[in-house]
Design a protein around this motif. Structure first.
Motif, PDB file in Angstrom:
ATOM      1  N   GLN A 320      -5.446 -16.048  -5.819  1.00 50.36           N
ATOM      2  CA  GLN A 320      -6.846 -15.662  -6.344  1.00 50.36           C
ATOM      3  C   GLN A 320      -7.858 -15.856  -5.634  1.00 50.36           C
ATOM      4  O   GLN A 320      -7.968 -16.902  -4.813  1.00 50.36           O
ATOM      5  CB  GLN A 320      -6.470 -15.930  -7.713  1.00 50.36           C
ATOM      6  CG  GLN A 320      -5.334 -15.450  -8.725  1.00 50.36           C
ATOM      7  CD  GLN A 320      -5.298 -16.115  -9.946  1.00 50.36           C
ATOM      8  OE1 GLN A 320      -5.107 -17.386 -10.146  1.00 50.36           O
ATOM      9  NE2 GLN A 320      -5.298 -15.248 -10.967  1.00 50.36           N
ATOM     10  N   GLU A 393      -9.153   0.683  -2.317  1.00 46.85           N
ATOM     11  CA  GLU A 393      -7.960  -0.113  -2.344  1.00 46.85           C
ATOM     12  C   GLU A 393      -7.398  -0.416  -0.919  1.00 46.85           C
ATOM     13  O   GLU A 393      -7.740   0.555  -0.046  1.00 46.85           O
ATOM     14  CB  GLU A 393      -7.153   0.979  -2.948  1.00 46.85           C
ATOM     15  CG  GLU A 393      -5.605   0.378  -3.012  1.00 46.85           C
ATOM     16  CD  GLU A 393      -4.621   1.150  -3.400  1.00 46.85           C
ATOM     17  OE1 GLU A 393      -3.332   0.929  -3.672  1.00 46.85           O
ATOM     18  OE2 GLU A 393      -4.853   2.373  -3.792  1.00 46.85           O
ATOM     19  N   ASP A 426      -4.863  -3.789  -4.395  1.00 46.65           N
ATOM     20  CA  ASP A 426      -6.440  -4.818  -4.212  1.00 46.65           C
ATOM     21  C   ASP A 426      -7.390  -4.089  -3.956  1.00 46.65           C
ATOM     22  O   ASP A 426      -7.394  -3.072  -3.084  1.00 46.65           O
ATOM     23  CB  ASP A 426      -6.078  -5.954  -3.078  1.00 46.65           C
ATOM     24  CG  ASP A 426      -4.601  -6.727  -3.554  1.00 46.65           C
ATOM     25  OD1 ASP A 426      -4.800  -7.279  -4.546  1.00 46.65           O
ATOM     26  OD2 ASP A 426      -3.812  -6.528  -2.858  1.00 46.65           O
ATOM     27  N   VAL A 438     -12.847  -9.485  -2.020  1.00 40.44           N
ATOM     28  CA  VAL A 438     -11.871  -9.213  -3.120  1.00 40.44           C
ATOM     29  C   VAL A 438     -12.838  -8.799  -4.279  1.00 40.44           C
ATOM     30  O   VAL A 438     -13.462  -9.400  -4.801  1.00 40.44           O
ATOM     31  CB  VAL A 438     -10.938 -10.226  -3.346  1.00 40.44           C
ATOM     32  CG1 VAL A 438      -9.964  -9.764  -4.550  1.00 40.44           C
ATOM     33  CG2 VAL A 438     -10.082 -10.503  -2.219  1.00 40.44           C
ATOM     34  N   ARG A 441      -8.435  -6.174  -8.897  1.00 41.74           N
ATOM     35  CA  ARG A 441      -7.174  -5.334  -8.645  1.00 41.74           C
ATOM     36  C   ARG A 441      -7.336  -3.910  -9.420  1.00 41.74           C
ATOM     37  O   ARG A 441      -8.283  -3.656 -10.225  1.00 41.74           O
ATOM     38  CB  ARG A 441      -5.829  -5.774  -9.374  1.00 41.74           C
ATOM     39  CG  ARG A 441      -5.446  -7.243  -8.605  1.00 41.74           C
ATOM     40  CD  ARG A 441      -4.381  -7.044  -7.618  1.00 41.74           C
ATOM     41  NE  ARG A 441      -3.265  -6.158  -8.048  1.00 41.74           N
ATOM     42  CZ  ARG A 441      -2.156  -5.691  -7.054  1.00 41.74           C
ATOM     43  NH1 ARG A 441      -2.480  -6.026  -5.874  1.00 41.74           N
ATOM     44  NH2 ARG A 441      -1.193  -5.269  -7.632  1.00 41.74           N
TER      45      ARG A 441
END
Length: 552
Positions: A320, A393, A426, A438, A441
């Protein structure tokens, strides 16, 4: 080749060979050279037990030969559900020498997962402890495995770590009993380096994990390149408390990467901070592997000030996104450690930050691919690449990224682009540095009346509140809006927080009102998945059940 296995296309395979990524050797061949080179060095420490490279080699030879006598054959699938013990490592290398294929099950898996793995892979053997402690008492595996065996005629061998009962063979006895065949028998087994050497498990948020075939060629390269980027040297010492069969602790660089370098791996079967600190001090541990939830526990544990942690050079965090505040606090407590954020997946692609990266890159990004031949695209729902700097994505392919899950062609048709890029689910954006950030999701969204809220965006802000130690935002059902946001928090010792106080704090950051949480739940700890990640699925189920009781 196994039915259901999707190989790399021939032209890509040739490219990876020409560029030196693939050596066309089995893992057994790769590690034969390792065991010979580093024979007298310490490979494993498990409690008071120490295993040299030579001892690990001899024990895995012996176990492989005894398994051969029991009828285990090359390409047979094996389900090992073991804790972090040396016997797992011995078994892993024995299976590689046989050309048998382990399925990376975990000791926390139970009937639903073990039966599915056995059925889908047509596994011939399962390996498990006699019993493990769990909340509420002791769990004994034999009754569950008997059910799995009764439902799956393919399952013929049951190996137990502990005293063997009816229908079981003792794993320790098979390791220690002298083999009747010569070791040369193993050297005569032909293993295709392009074939699977392990089935890893997908980390999906719903359902039972799918099987990820990792080949001898790609898995060896995966560990070697990860070890280089993670700064592993021959005198490095890794403390491993994360579940041993999972991809990060096994191969990124993990056990494989550290052994490739002639280094030492310390195994431990739990994540109690005081026990971890004691092992770090005792064995002068240089490398830690953590997930952010574990790291937050470590840096908030009062015992941390009572141990010498100066040997730690690198803390590798994955699973994470790590918040900047966590990284900064970790630096203060582990004064000599480089905190290496990484993004990785059991399916393949690895991204690491590097020593020497600018502070902004270290604090904000998850790094960049470890291999120049990792291909990355950020795409929209139609598969088109998004403009530079926008969120899309992550789709990827490369010398160690799978080309298809095992035995699920219809699912593969959705998860892979026509030209072989894996759609990860992701959400990322490309940082101006060339690293990646990041953004959550695709499914980690709260859809509040058509307005989609990134849970991670709000979590980042909540984590800045001085009372909050950790946070997870999840959708809760709402008759009018469809979904609203519930913030689950773990508070720092002695702290208190109400929903109006949290909302007022978030409003100082001038975010849209629809992004504000509409319920606050305070927990002592979060439920976690078998991979050590915070289980938002469990939290979502918890709040939905609570609302049902309340009649909302």
């Amino acid at each position: 080749m196994l039915d259901g296995f999707v190989p790399f296309p021939a032209d890509f395979a040739q490219r990876y060979r020409e560029r030196g990524h693939w050596r066309d050797q089995s893992l057994a061949q790769e590690f034969a050279a390792v065991f010979e080179t580093f024979g007298p060095r310490t490979a494993l420490i498990d409690g008071e037990r120490r295993w040299t490279y030579a001892q690990l080699d001899a024990a895995s030879d012996n176990l492989a030969l005894n398994l051969l006598d029991l009828g285990l054959q090359p390409q047979d699938r094996v389900v090992p559900a073991l804790p972090n013990v040396a016997e797992f490592v011995v078994l892993y290398f024995a299976l590689q020498k046989l050309g048998a294929i382990p399925i990376a099950a975990l000791v926390t898996h139970r009937y639903a997962e073990l039966s599915q793995f056995t059925r889908l892979a047509q596994a011939r053997c399962v390996v498990y402890p006699a019993a493990v402690r769990e909340q509420g008492g002791e769990f004994r595996f034999a009754p569950v495995i008997e059910r799995v065996q009764a439902e799956n005629p393919c399952l013929q061998l049951r190996l137990v770590l502990g005293e063997a009962g009816a229908g079981e063979h003792s794993l320790i006895e098979l390791i220690e009993r002298p083999a009747t065949r010569p070791v040369a028998t193993l050297r005569q087994i032909g293993i295709d380096p392009t074939a699977p050497c392990i089935f890893q498990l997908s980390g999906g948020t719903t359902g039972i994990p799918k099987l990820i075939p990792r080949t001898n060629n790609d898995y060896a390269y995966n560990s070697k390149i990860a070890a280089e980027v993670a700064g592993v040297e021959s005198d490095s010492v890794l403390l491993l408390v994360l579940p041993i069969a999972h991809n990060l602790p096994l191969a990124c660089p993990g056990i494989q990467g550290f052994l490739f370098k002639g280094a030492t791996v310390v195994l431990h079967a739990n994540t109690r901070p005081a026990e971890m600190f004691a092992l770090i001090a005792r064995h002068r541990v240089t490398h830690l592997k953590v997930v952010p939830a574990l790291l937050i526990r470590l840096i908030n544990d009062p015992a941390i000030t009572g141990f010498d942690l100066t040997s730690v050079q690198q803390i590798q965090s994955g699973g994470q996104r790590m918040q900047p505040e966590v990284r900064i606090r970790t630096r203060q407590l582990f004064a000599n450690a480089f905190v290496q954020e990484n993004f990785g997946m059991s399916e393949g692609l690895l991204m690491f930050v590097r020593k020497g990266d600018p502070e902004e890159v270290l604090l904000e990004t998850c790094g960049r691919p470890v291999c120049a031949d990792d291909e990355v695209r950020l795409i929209d729902d139609d598969g088109a690449e998004v403009p530079e700097g926008e969120v899309g994505e992550l789709a990827c392919r490369g010398p160690y990224t799978l080309r298809g899950y095992y035995g699920v062609p219809e699912y593969n048709a959705r998860q892979f682009t026509p030209d072989g890029f894996y759609r990860s689910g992701d959400l990322m954006r490309r940082h101006p540095s060339g690293n990646y950030v990041v953004e959550g999701r695709k499914k980690d969204l709260i859809n509040r009346g058509g307005e989609k809220i990134s849970a991670e965006e709000v979590e980042n802000l909540i984590l800045m509140h001085p009372a909050v130690q950790n946070v997870a935002c999840v959708p809760m059902p709402d008759a009018a809006m469809g979904e609203k946001m519930c913030a689950f928090v773990i508070l720092k010792a002695g702290a208190a927080l109400t929903l109006p106080e949290l909302v007022a704090f978030l409003q100082t950051h001038e975010i849209a009102r629809f992004k504000l949480p509409e319920r606050l739940e305070v927990l002592a700890d979060f439920p976690v998945s078998t991979f050590g990640k915070v289980s938002k699925k469990a939290l979502g189920e918890q709040i939905a059940a609570q609302l049902a009781v309340e009649g909302r």
